[in-house]
Structure formats: C-alpha cells, structure tokens
Design a protein around this motif. Structure first.
Motif, PDB file in Angstrom:
ATOM      1  N   ASN A   7      17.795  44.197 -39.674  1.00 17.18           N
ATOM      2  CA  ASN A   7      18.553  44.699 -38.523  1.00 17.18           C
ATOM      3  C   ASN A   7      19.462  45.842 -38.914  1.00 17.18           C
ATOM      4  OD1 ASN A   7      17.691  43.085 -36.319  1.00 17.18           O
ATOM      5  ND2 ASN A   7      18.687  41.359 -37.341  1.00 17.18           N
ATOM      6  N   PRO A   8      19.485  46.929 -38.114  1.00 20.90           N
ATOM      7  CA  PRO A   8      20.255  48.115 -38.483  1.00 20.90           C
ATOM      8  C   PRO A   8      21.769  47.918 -38.460  1.00 20.90           C
ATOM      9  CG  PRO A   8      19.191  48.427 -36.351  1.00 20.90           C
ATOM     10  CD  PRO A   8      18.711  47.113 -36.871  1.00 20.90           C
ATOM     11  N   SER A  23      25.756  50.153 -38.898  1.00 20.18           N
ATOM     12  CA  SER A  23      26.396  51.462 -38.697  1.00 20.18           C
ATOM     13  C   SER A  23      27.418  51.685 -39.807  1.00 20.18           C
ATOM     14  CB  SER A  23      27.096  51.479 -37.335  1.00 20.18           C
ATOM     15  OG  SER A  23      28.110  50.498 -37.320  1.00 20.18           O
ATOM     16  N   GLU A  49      14.494  58.515 -41.417  1.00 19.40           N
ATOM     17  CA  GLU A  49      15.004  57.148 -41.586  1.00 19.40           C
ATOM     18  C   GLU A  49      16.019  57.137 -42.730  1.00 19.40           C
ATOM     19  OE1 GLU A  49      11.844  54.194 -41.925  1.00 19.40           O
ATOM     20  OE2 GLU A  49      10.409  55.616 -41.124  1.00 19.40           O
ATOM     21  N   PRO A  89      18.301  48.926 -42.690  1.00 20.44           N
ATOM     22  CA  PRO A  89      18.244  50.232 -42.036  1.00 20.44           C
ATOM     23  C   PRO A  89      19.597  50.624 -41.473  1.00 20.44           C
ATOM     24  CG  PRO A  89      17.106  48.551 -40.729  1.00 20.44           C
ATOM     25  CD  PRO A  89      17.547  47.882 -41.984  1.00 20.44           C
ATOM     26  N   SER A 104      21.462  52.743 -38.525  1.00 19.86           N
ATOM     27  CA  SER A 104      21.171  53.349 -37.213  1.00 19.86           C
ATOM     28  C   SER A 104      22.128  54.489 -36.897  1.00 19.86           C
ATOM     29  CB  SER A 104      21.260  52.293 -36.112  1.00 19.86           C
ATOM     30  OG  SER A 104      22.525  51.683 -36.144  1.00 19.86           O
ATOM     31  N   ARG A 105      23.318  54.453 -37.540  1.00 23.03           N
ATOM     32  CA  ARG A 105      24.337  55.427 -37.154  1.00 23.03           C
ATOM     33  C   ARG A 105      25.277  55.690 -38.323  1.00 23.03           C
ATOM     34  NH1 ARG A 105      29.452  55.256 -33.757  1.00 23.03           N
ATOM     35  NH2 ARG A 105      29.580  53.014 -33.970  1.00 23.03           N
ATOM     36  N   THR A 130      22.368  59.835 -35.842  1.00 24.68           N
ATOM     37  CA  THR A 130      21.711  58.588 -35.427  1.00 24.68           C
ATOM     38  C   THR A 130      20.252  58.578 -35.874  1.00 24.68           C
ATOM     39  OG1 THR A 130      21.251  59.560 -33.277  1.00 24.68           O
ATOM     40  CG2 THR A 130      23.205  58.170 -33.416  1.00 24.68           C
ATOM     41  N   GLU A 181      16.546  56.419 -35.318  1.00 26.42           N
ATOM     42  CA  GLU A 181      15.876  55.431 -34.461  1.00 26.42           C
ATOM     43  C   GLU A 181      14.648  54.816 -35.100  1.00 26.42           C
ATOM     44  OE1 GLU A 181      15.529  57.733 -30.924  1.00 26.42           O
ATOM     45  OE2 GLU A 181      17.727  57.686 -30.824  1.00 26.42           O
ATOM     46  N   SER A 182      14.091  55.495 -36.103  1.00 27.10           N
ATOM     47  CA  SER A 182      12.848  54.994 -36.695  1.00 27.10           C
ATOM     48  C   SER A 182      13.155  54.224 -37.977  1.00 27.10           C
ATOM     49  CB  SER A 182      11.940  56.188 -36.999  1.00 27.10           C
ATOM     50  OG  SER A 182      10.902  55.763 -37.840  1.00 27.10           O
ATOM     51  N   TYR A 183      12.472  53.095 -38.168  1.00 25.14           N
ATOM     52  CA  TYR A 183      12.641  52.319 -39.405  1.00 25.14           C
ATOM     53  C   TYR A 183      11.285  51.944 -39.988  1.00 25.14           C
ATOM     54  CZ  TYR A 183      16.944  51.604 -36.756  1.00 25.14           C
ATOM     55  OH  TYR A 183      18.058  51.796 -35.996  1.00 25.14           O
TER      56      TYR A 183
END
Ligand SMILES: Cc1ncc(COP(=O)(O)O)c(C=O)c1O
Length: 328
Positions: A156-157, A159, A272, A284, A286-287, A296, A298-300
C-alpha cells in the motif's frame, strides 16, 4: 495469529557474546532481553553502538529461511570499523543468528500471515569510560521477534515530505548503521507525521537538492523506459534489499540499473517511486511533498513485480538463483 505492525512482540531467547582483553568469547543464549550495564558505558553516553536488521521467513512447507545473513555480517563489519569497534567475526555472527532463529522457531509467523521473524544483531561499547574515547569492552547481542508490516499492511502506498533537517552529515555516518543516525531522525519523522505524512524524505546533506533516503529505507525510482534508478550518495545506508532488487530487476525484468544523483526537480519524470528495506520490503510512494510542491505517482506496476519476485525468493516460492537464502 496475525502479527500487527513492526513492534516488539516477545522473544524466547537471545544471544550475547562479550569482547574483553582483545578477543570475542563464544557467547551464550539467554532467556532475557535485559542485561546490566554501567551507567557510564560508552554506548549510553557517547553512542558507540552499531546494529543490523534481517529477517527469517516461514515457507509453505514449514521450513524457515534466512535472507542473505552474510551480507549483514559484512555491513556490520564496516559499521564496526567506522565506530572503532572490534568487528564481530562472520562465523560468530552467522552462528549467533542461526542459534537465535532456532530458539525462536515457533515464533516465526505462518507463511499465510506474510509476517516474519525480525532479527536485530547489535554491538555496543560497555566499558565504564568518562572521557570521550572508544571502549575496550563490548557486547554483541542478537534478539529476534515476530513482526508484521513496517508501514501500511501489504503493498500500500505511503506519502512523504522532504525535511530541512539532516539525518547524517556529508562526511559523517550516513553509510553506517549506528544509533546516532536514528536519533537524528526521530524529530524530523515526528514533524512529518504531525503534518499527516507517513515519513520524511532526507535530501543530500551538502546541497539539499538531491534525493537521499528515508530514515529506514533507500529510495528506488523507475522510468518509463525501464530504468531502475537509485541515488548515489555517501550519506545513505547501502541497503541489502536495494542491492538484491537491482539484481532481480536486471535478471528477471531486463531493467537497466543506474546509480546516480536524483535532483529533486527530476522526481516529476519518474513513473514509479518506492521505498525499500528489510522492514519495509518495497513500499510504493504515492506522493512527495516539497515546500508547497507536490510530486504524485499513480503507477506501481514494476514495483509490484519486483516486490513479488523478492518476497517469492524470501518465502521460498520463487527459485533462489542467487544463492541468497539459507535454511535454518
Ligand atoms: C537508513 C536506512 N536506509 C536503508 C535501509 C534498508 O537497508 P536494508 O535493505 O539492508 O534493510 C535501512 C534499514 O536497515 C535503514 O535504516
């Protein structure tokens, strides 16, 4: 039972060896994580302490596998040398790890839970010393405890925010696994969390323009044209997970592995971005927030492939073609 989070969840037995009169003894097992230490031990007053972190994994067939303990032994040796600590011989290190895993075998989480047994070897200066100097007496300890995920559960991403603080100095201890770097990271991490981020991202301490790492992970970045880029910096810890991922990326995903500076403004060009380490595996990102600017991601997809291959090897599902895993 599922083990939640990266916390201390108890142990059966730990290992302790002492260094005195110029030599390491063979060590003993103990059922306690507590020991007596001088109030003015060098480790407590002046931070002469180094450590490692590695994991044991339970396979589908109930075997227990260690991942690259020899690499941790070598990194610990480098850390010891930088802190003027007599290096722990590799044979003693491996023997201690195997004994501790064996004594805590029942605590290795089930294959299905995707947890693991986290192993924490450490070396501290124990001699009573008042003036600033290296100790002549040391303790090498190994404890182990079952753990779950470091950040969020599963893939799970998270920040991150950059920080004006440094965890390490340009010619300091950043490449060494010593307590001082983690002490320096407590306050910046606290501030990042207060602002709603999962962690902070350190920039290179000399110019504050390039990406270094987080307080507990390296950073890896994937480009649109299949490059695996990771910062080249003297102030980051050489991550064994990162080195393993580089070999996996080349062999299984045909990626070009590139070590170079990553200027902050270049973050926008990557497809990524991930944080990697023993505890975090690959998480991952995300931000990334930097002084009012947002990057930001979006791809993982590639990170996910790398994650599956690495965990596949660690849990014995993917054939280990590198000679990394050791059955205990
Ligand atoms: C500062 C720092 N960077 C990177 C890592 C990742 O290293 P490894 O993959 O060897 O666990 C760690 C964890 O040990 C760390 O503390």
């Amino acid at each position: 039972m599922k083990i939640e989070g990266f916390k201390y969840h108890g142990t059966n037995q730990a290992f302790y060896a002492t260094y005195k009169d110029g030599a390491w003894d063979e060590g003993v097992m103990s059922d306690s994580i507590f020991f007596e230490i001088s109030s003015v031990a060098v480790a407590l007053q002046y931070g002469q302490s180094v450590f490692e972190g590695l994991k044991a994994y339970r396979t589908k067939n109930n075997d227990v596998l260690l991942f690259r303990p020899d690499a941790n032994a070598k990194r610990l040796k480098g850390s010891c040398e930088r802190l003027l600590i007599p290096p722990v011989p590799e044979e003693l290190f491996i023997k201690a790890i195997k004994q501790v895993v064996d004594a805590n075998r029942d605590l290795v989480p089930s294959y299905e839970s995707k947890g693991s047994l986290y192993i924490r070897p450490f070396v501290i200066g124990t001699e009573t010393v008042m003036g600033v100097r290296s100790a002549n007496e040391f303790l090498f300890g190994v404890i182990a405890t079952p753990v779950g995920s470091y950040f969020k559960d599963g893939f799970n991403p998270i920040s991150l925010t950059t920080t004006p603080y440094d965890r390490a100095a340009p010619n300091g201890l950043g490449h060494v696994k010593t307590g001082a770097n983690y002490a320096a990271s407590l306050y910046p991490k606290h501030l990042a969390k207060q602002k709603g981020f999962d962690d902070c991202l350190y920039l290179d301490p000399k110019t504050h323009t390039k990406v270094d790492e987080t307080g507990a992970t390296n950073i890896i970045a994937i480009t649109k044209d299949n490059q695996f880029v990771t910062p080249q910096s003297k102030s980051i810890l050489p991550s064994i997970t990162n080195q393993s991922l580089q070999m996996i990326a080349k062999k299984y995903l045909g990626m070009d592995v590139i070590h170079r500076d990553i200027p902050l403004h270049e973050l926008k060009d990557f497809e990524e971005i991930g944080a990697c380490g023993t505890a975090a595996v690959i998480t991952p990102i995300s931000r990334i927030h930097h002084e009012g600017e947002e990057f930001t991601f979006e791809s993982y997809e590639k990170l996910h492939k790398l994650y599956d291959l690495l965990q596949g090897i660690q849990y014995g599902d993917v054939k280990d073609e590198f000679g990394w895993v050791i059955k205990v």
